[in-house]
Write an enzyme that holds these catalytic residues in place. Structure first.
Site, short mmCIF file in Angstrom:
data_model
loop_
_atom_site.label_atom_id
_atom_site.label_comp_id
_atom_site.label_asym_id
_atom_site.label_seq_id
_atom_site.Cartn_x
_atom_site.Cartn_y
_atom_site.Cartn_z
N THR A 155 0.78 -1.27 0.09
CA THR A 155 0.17 -0.14 0.07
C THR A 155 0.91 1.25 -0.21
OG1 THR A 155 -1.77 -1.02 1.21
CG2 THR A 155 -1.92 1.24 1.26
N CYS A 165 -19.63 -8.26 3.26
CA CYS A 165 -19.66 -8.72 4.79
C CYS A 165 -18.26 -8.96 5.15
CB CYS A 165 -20.47 -9.72 4.71
SG CYS A 165 -22.39 -9.16 4.80
C1 LIG Z 1 -2.91 -6.20 -5.72
C2 LIG Z 1 -2.58 -5.41 -4.32
N1 LIG Z 1 -2.03 -4.16 -4.26
C3 LIG Z 1 -1.52 -3.73 -3.04
C4 LIG Z 1 -1.84 -4.64 -1.88
C5 LIG Z 1 -1.45 -4.06 -0.50
O1 LIG Z 1 -0.31 -4.51 -0.12
P1 LIG Z 1 -0.18 -4.36 1.46
O2 LIG Z 1 -1.05 -5.34 2.26
O3 LIG Z 1 1.27 -4.80 1.70
O4 LIG Z 1 -0.51 -3.37 1.88
C6 LIG Z 1 -2.41 -5.73 -2.06
C7 LIG Z 1 -2.58 -6.68 -0.78
O5 LIG Z 1 -3.39 -6.37 0.08
C8 LIG Z 1 -2.77 -6.23 -3.56
O6 LIG Z 1 -3.24 -7.53 -3.42
#
Ligand SMILES: Cc1ncc(COP(=O)(O)O)c(C=O)c1O
Ligand SMILES: Cc1ncc(COP(=O)(O)O)c(C=O)c1O
Lengths: 122, 395, 395, 122
Positions: B72, B325
């Site tokens: 993220t 949910c």
């Molecule tokens: C495609 C994708 N992008 C970003 C993320 C975010 O990564 P993180 O959980 O390390 O913040 C995830 C997973 O949650 C994901 O599947």
């Protein structure tokens, strides 16, 4: 996430089904929210003789449906009308906060079914 | 009863090898990599070694790797960092409707800040149209951000072609490769990609660490301002143990990828085919597109996903659902809705995502226990055709 | 020769108790706290338990704690998050010249974004003047951010009074308590503070985790946009093991604080007095202000800090310096310059910051080996009075 | 951080001190940057007979000072003028990148001292 009571009602739901030629039918919810309940009543002398439900929804939706049928079975209509969604949630030892609003519609279905009954018998 | 985990797109276990590599940095080598004295030396070297491993995994130079705290954060840094760095050149960003919230919410935020965002549609198989992409390019387009592979359906996007188009138009290209990394080979040296996100906990490293590939010459405004860490692009004392874990996980992924791919492909197919054979009224979401070999996303008509998951949980089987949910939001998954599925089908979707330790036996057990669960739920559903008088909603 | 670590303000070891608490979350309990199935349950509970411990430590409610990846990220979220949330009300921020880069760089960035920032001076003892603070308040002031205790000098700021002033003027008050936390009691329930930053690795938890106290009702724009984590205020899968480590460290800090304070006060005083007795031409920086009981910052005239550190490193003694040469920047520490020290004195400063495992014997060893190191460096210095013809620079 | 050679010159610096009545003196650096070097030369027949340094600065500053004195001792002036800061850094098996610019001034001090000598002898 869920209380033991919720899981019990989810795993062993009471009064699943539909009453044919029901005296009152209530359908609430909508597919966008992911919860749809249909509740059917059989009523005699203002008393709920039988009640059944069918539910499309999450664990909380199924458990609240089951619980509400248990709560109203044998009650008279006035008593049943007093039951709110909160009453149902309490009877289940609570629901996770995120479920309180979206999946806690069983009392609404009950009230809709009673309303339907009253309209038919007016 | 043994636990069975079919939710590797949500998170993966930390491999023993990864844990062993991290251990010293939680024990005796707890120094701050910025310290010039003895306590800082080993941690500093460990961070740089990890950077080399991640770089080797992605086919780039170590100076092109920035460590962050998650996928993220990497997405935020890639997208906001680029948008603010280039805001004098233009204010238009192109993405898709099926990105992860880390990308979508970041784009929504940038809209409030004066940027314009085009969200590309996908077809019913979850695939974007490159013609759409080209048409949406404007003179003021500064960034294209399209994921490498979708987390819910596993659909793999044509990042090579997207990169080529971006390059032709001198537009920066970011791709969220969180789900692709470790499952299919990623080679930034042969892709026209400028920014690429990975996350540790999706490839057998721990939670709390991610990385962003930043092609040399790509300017970014930091998202986290602070000291001189990560070449001034990401402040904050480094999560040394996590970074070491990510480096080791990347090394293992490089080493084992071919073997794991074959294994995962085999058992995931067996799972999907088994369900197709035994459960009527289902849809394989994204089944018509190239997909990650570990992901099978299936909609079960007439019933809702969370209740299926609860049923599976009784058998200690973990999977996940596109049901609202399960997400803390009130909307069913945006990905399936974007694919034109109805709300019911989106609510009724289950994602099985397999990983390196899953076995044929586990798959066979799932195929045995799932059909009666679906049957039981359907028998309770007011939408089910077997119902006297199925509820029909007008839309 | 045993290693001696006098650099606890840079980072601390992970306590065994902390490590033991984290261990399960790197091993068997690697699930994603957002997962509703079995794999998510224990990690989710662990995160919430840790939140309670941090809340107890800071005297607040668990819903007022946001977990982040570092003190730096917490500072960014507190300051930028508040600034963007309140930008319609005003654009003025008050801080000091001696904040950590996590705060200063964030404020510098906000200046580029249209905010105005007042950087309060400190006096030669490193203390701010509350009169200055009051005078700098404007109708459009939305935020005061002043650290609880300074990382370089240990000087403790009057956060109670600052909070009272902020409250009177209905201005949000953020404090960076990274260095105070674990050393002196912090009680948000009796302080008029709205936002408060702590960092794991400064209080015997691992690197890569921090927290921000956010008083109920304080609105923040996220810095990292993404999923529904941390009540929508910080996206990204949680660093579960790190968070558990921080929770445990806070619990231990609460339990041991009184005992540790007495111990640290005793040995730090012994160190400082020992140096004062044996080394001429030194200055105790911030010595005239209330200070953290573990921090002693000393300028050695005529010589440069890094060379002293290298000399100490030969004896396996770790400390740190305000010398530019140790920071990756070209400027000597802004903190001592703000206190009116010359560049030479800033370059020639050493910070000793003690921690719970330091002993009287270690302190005595330092007091023995330091004077000859200083003497040797001075004998090489063209600035030293013993020099034939000391170099004098015009300023 | 530092090469063994740097640490050797830091720990055992060659030619520390000041030549009294030096033929050439060079002082460079400034306290803001944290590095000040003073280099004194004794020159005979265009040859560097003796060289000494004093340095206020970090490990790299002290090591480069020491190294430059070793490099020029006995050299004639033309050869000494060819020595650059890079030559010094190389002779020390390299310096950390952050030190290349700020603390690598020893050759500058040497050139300043030679210039001083030339001016005095013109
Ligand atoms: C495609 C994708 N992008 C970003 C993320 C975010 O990564 P993180 O959980 O390390 O913040 C995830 C997973 O949650 C994901 O599947
Ligand atoms: C006062 C102060 N604030 C913020 C920070 C940054 O914390 P972190 O290292 O966790 O990013 C530090 C330590 O480096 C600090 O001493």
């Amino acid at each position: 996430m869920y209380s033991d009571k919720v899981m019990d009602h989810f795993n062993n739901p009471r009064n699943v089904g539909e009453i044919e030629e029901a005296d009152g039918t209530g359908s609430v919810g909508n597919p966008d929210c992911g919860d749809i309940m249909k509740l059917t009543l059989s009523i005699e002398d203002n008393k709920i003789k039988d009640v059944k439900f069918k539910t499309f929804g999450c664990g909380a939706a199924i458990a609240t449906s089951s619980m509400v049928t248990e709560l109203v079975m044998g009650k008279n209509i006035d008593e049943a009308e007093d039951i709110s969604n909160d009453t149902v949630a309490e009877a289940l030892d609570g629901l996770p906060p995120v479920k309180m609003h979206c999946s806690n519609l069983a009392a609404d279905a009950l009230h809709a079914a009673i309303k339907d009954y009253k309209e038919k018998n007016n | 009863m043994d636990k069975i985990y079919f939710d590797h797109n949500a998170t993966t276990p930390v491999l023993d090898e990864v844990f062993d590599a991290m251990l010293p940095y939680l024990k005796e080598e707890w120094g701050n990599p910025s310290s010039i004295h003895w306590a800082g030396r080993v941690p500093k070297k460990a961070v740089e070694d990890a950077r080399e491993k991640v770089a080797a995994f992605l086919g780039c130079s170590p100076v092109e790797i920035i460590f962050t705290s998650s996928g993220t954060e990497s997405d935020n840094l890639g997208i906001k960092g680029l948008a603010y760095a280039k805001k004098k050149k233009g204010n238009h960003i192109i993405t898709t409707k099926v990105e992860h919230p880390a990308v979508l919410k970041t784009c929504k935020y940038l809209e409030k800040e004066g940027f314009e965002v085009t969200y590309l549609n996908v077809d019913e198989e979850g695939m974007i149209d490159l013609g759409d992409l080209k048409e949406s390019i404007r003179p003021e387009t500064i960034l294209i951000t399209v994921m490498y592979a979708n987390n819910e359906t596993g659909v793999i996007f044509p990042v090579e072609e997207i990169g080529r188009i971006a390059k032709e138009h001198k537009i920066t290209f970011h791709t969220d490769a969180v789900q692709a990394a470790g499952k299919i080979p990623i080679d930034t040296s042969s892709l026209d990609v400028d920014l690429l996100t990975i996350s540790g906990h999706k490839l057998y490293a721990p939670k709390g660490v991610g990385a962003l590939f930043v092609r040399r010459g790509t300017r970014l405004v930091p998202v986290i301002h602070g000291g001189h860490h990560e070449r001034n692009r990401r402040g904050g004392t480094e999560n040394v143990a996590g970074i070491v874990g990510l480096g080791t996980a990347c090394e293992i992924a490089t080493r084992d990828m071919e073997k794991e791919r074959a294994h995962l492909e085999k058992i995931t197919k067996r799972l999907e085919n088994g369900i197709i054979e035994r459960v009527p009224d289902i849809h394989i979401n994204g089944g018509g597109s190239p997909r990650l070999m570990n992901t099978s996303n299936i909609s079960f008509e007439f019933i809702e996903g969370e209740s299926i998951l609860l049923g599976l949980d009784m058998h200690q089987i973990a999977a996940s659902s596109g049901s609202a949910c399960t997400s803390g939001s009130l909307e069913p998954t945006h990905v399936l809705l974007a694919m034109g599925k109805t709300a019911e089908l989106s609510h009724g979707s289950i994602r099985f995502s397999l990983g390196r330790t899953n076995t044929v036996d586990e798959v066979d057990l799932l195929i045995d226990v799932l059909p009666p669960i679906v049957e039981r739920m359907r028998s309770m559903s007011p939408l089910y055709a077997g119902s006297n008088e199925p509820v029909v909603f007008k839309r």
